[in-house]
Design a protein around this motif. Structure first.
Motif, mmCIF file in Angstrom:
data_model
loop_
_atom_site.group_PDB
_atom_site.id
_atom_site.type_symbol
_atom_site.label_atom_id
_atom_site.label_comp_id
_atom_site.label_asym_id
_atom_site.label_seq_id
_atom_site.Cartn_x
_atom_site.Cartn_y
_atom_site.Cartn_z
ATOM 1 N N LEU A 42 0.836 -1.200 0.000
ATOM 2 C CA LEU A 42 0.000 0.000 0.000
ATOM 3 C C LEU A 42 0.868 1.246 0.000
ATOM 4 O O LEU A 42 2.002 1.226 0.482
ATOM 5 N N PRO A 43 0.336 2.368 -0.508
ATOM 6 C CA PRO A 43 1.100 3.618 -0.494
ATOM 7 C C PRO A 43 1.158 4.210 0.916
ATOM 8 O O PRO A 43 0.289 3.946 1.749
ATOM 9 N N GLU A 44 2.173 5.010 1.136
ATOM 10 C CA GLU A 44 2.319 5.724 2.408
ATOM 11 C C GLU A 44 1.343 6.894 2.458
ATOM 12 O O GLU A 44 1.040 7.497 1.413
ATOM 13 N N PRO A 45 0.868 7.243 3.653
ATOM 14 C CA PRO A 45 0.085 8.479 3.770
ATOM 15 C C PRO A 45 0.875 9.658 3.203
ATOM 16 O O PRO A 45 2.099 9.728 3.349
ATOM 17 N N GLY A 46 0.158 10.552 2.509
ATOM 18 C CA GLY A 46 0.791 11.677 1.851
ATOM 19 C C GLY A 46 1.000 11.454 0.365
ATOM 20 O O GLY A 46 1.309 12.391 -0.373
ATOM 21 N N THR A 47 0.824 10.205 -0.089
ATOM 22 C CA THR A 47 0.987 9.882 -1.501
ATOM 23 C C THR A 47 -0.202 10.411 -2.302
ATOM 24 O O THR A 47 -1.349 10.176 -1.940
ATOM 25 N N ALA A 48 0.090 11.097 -3.399
ATOM 26 C CA ALA A 48 -0.968 11.550 -4.303
ATOM 27 C C ALA A 48 -1.333 10.406 -5.233
ATOM 28 O O ALA A 48 -0.449 9.696 -5.728
ATOM 29 N N VAL A 49 -2.642 10.215 -5.447
ATOM 30 C CA VAL A 49 -3.115 9.167 -6.353
ATOM 31 C C VAL A 49 -4.037 9.788 -7.392
ATOM 32 O O VAL A 49 -4.695 10.791 -7.139
ATOM 33 N N GLU A 50 -4.052 9.184 -8.582
ATOM 34 C CA GLU A 50 -4.884 9.650 -9.689
ATOM 35 C C GLU A 50 -5.883 8.565 -10.060
ATOM 36 O O GLU A 50 -5.522 7.382 -10.123
ATOM 37 N N THR A 51 -7.096 8.957 -10.363
ATOM 38 C CA THR A 51 -8.131 8.012 -10.768
ATOM 39 C C THR A 51 -7.617 7.086 -11.869
ATOM 40 O O THR A 51 -7.044 7.544 -12.856
ATOM 41 N N GLY A 52 -7.791 5.780 -11.656
ATOM 42 C CA GLY A 52 -7.420 4.793 -12.658
ATOM 43 C C GLY A 52 -5.968 4.365 -12.646
ATOM 44 O O GLY A 52 -5.591 3.425 -13.335
ATOM 45 N N GLN A 53 -5.146 5.029 -11.840
ATOM 46 C CA GLN A 53 -3.723 4.681 -11.772
ATOM 47 C C GLN A 53 -3.483 3.677 -10.642
ATOM 48 O O GLN A 53 -4.106 3.753 -9.588
ATOM 49 N N ALA A 54 -2.564 2.750 -10.864
ATOM 50 C CA ALA A 54 -2.227 1.761 -9.842
ATOM 51 C C ALA A 54 -1.553 2.452 -8.657
ATOM 52 O O ALA A 54 -0.714 3.331 -8.849
ATOM 53 N N PHE A 55 -1.949 2.060 -7.444
ATOM 54 C CA PHE A 55 -1.306 2.635 -6.263
ATOM 55 C C PHE A 55 -0.826 1.567 -5.285
ATOM 56 O O PHE A 55 -0.237 1.879 -4.261
ATOM 57 N N GLY A 56 -1.048 0.314 -5.597
ATOM 58 C CA GLY A 56 -0.605 -0.758 -4.718
ATOM 59 C C GLY A 56 -0.818 -2.101 -5.384
ATOM 60 O O GLY A 56 -1.251 -2.180 -6.537
ATOM 61 N N GLU A 57 -0.483 -3.169 -4.633
ATOM 62 C CA GLU A 57 -0.639 -4.526 -5.151
ATOM 63 C C GLU A 57 -1.190 -5.438 -4.072
ATOM 64 O O GLU A 57 -0.935 -5.243 -2.877
ATOM 65 N N VAL A 58 -1.924 -6.429 -4.541
ATOM 66 C CA VAL A 58 -2.394 -7.512 -3.679
ATOM 67 C C VAL A 58 -1.850 -8.804 -4.288
ATOM 68 O O VAL A 58 -2.055 -9.076 -5.468
ATOM 69 N N GLU A 59 -1.139 -9.572 -3.467
ATOM 70 C CA GLU A 59 -0.570 -10.827 -3.934
ATOM 71 C C GLU A 59 -1.308 -11.976 -3.260
ATOM 72 O O GLU A 59 -1.494 -11.985 -2.042
ATOM 73 N N SER A 60 -1.736 -12.923 -4.091
ATOM 74 C CA SER A 60 -2.415 -14.099 -3.561
ATOM 75 C C SER A 60 -1.622 -15.336 -3.942
ATOM 76 O O SER A 60 -0.602 -15.252 -4.626
ATOM 77 N N THR A 61 -2.127 -16.483 -3.515
ATOM 78 C CA THR A 61 -1.467 -17.733 -3.877
ATOM 79 C C THR A 61 -1.590 -17.998 -5.372
ATOM 80 O O THR A 61 -0.843 -18.801 -5.919
ATOM 81 N N LYS A 62 -2.522 -17.300 -6.053
ATOM 82 C CA LYS A 62 -2.744 -17.488 -7.488
ATOM 83 C C LYS A 62 -2.016 -16.469 -8.356
ATOM 84 O O LYS A 62 -1.546 -16.793 -9.439
ATOM 85 N N SER A 63 -1.986 -15.188 -7.912
ATOM 86 C CA SER A 63 -1.477 -14.133 -8.794
ATOM 87 C C SER A 63 -1.154 -12.869 -8.012
ATOM 88 O O SER A 63 -1.404 -12.778 -6.813
#
Length: 124
Positions: A42-63
């Motif tokens: 996840l991004p740190e507090p204070g990070t600017a994010v834009e609609t539709g842009q990736a800001f983090g990742e979720v990793e599972s046992t599949k992908s």
């Protein structure tokens, strides 16, 4: 079950409207498709994010899946519990498994997201 009080994106993120910040997570549909979640970035507090842009990742046992910002703004909180308990996304995606809180640049953008009925049609 798709909660009526949330807004949704076609990429399977949910937004809980609030002032001045909205809470964001991934939907039950998304966590089910991913399988057992083992890591979250996840991004740190204070990070600017834009609609539709990736800001983090979720990793599972599949992908590994990117998480996309449903609205533009600034991250004001990240759910640090997910560092040690990423499985909260699987067990409580609309509650304890939330990802970040974003102070929204334009509150009207939240109204432009899918409502529960539209999201239900999307995932049928």
């Amino acid at each position: 079950m798709i909660p009526d009080d949330l807004r949704y994106t076609p990429e399977h993120e949910w937004v809980r409207p609030g002032q001045p910040a909205v809470r964001v997570g991934i939907t039950d549909f998304a966590q089910d498709a991913l399988g057992d979640i083992v890591y979250v970035q996840l991004p740190e507090p204070g990070t600017a994010v834009e609609t539709g842009q990736a800001f983090g990742e979720v990793e599972s046992t599949k992908s590994v899946s990117e998480i996309y910002a449903p609205v533009s703004g600034t991250v004001v909180a990240a759910n640090t519990r997910l560092t040690d308990e990423p499985e909260l996304i699987n067990t409580d995606p609309y509650g304890e498994g939330w990802l970040v809180e974003i102070e929204v640049a334009d509150t009207a953008a939240v109204d432009g997201l899918l409502d529960a009925e539209a999201y239900a049609k999307l995932v049928q």
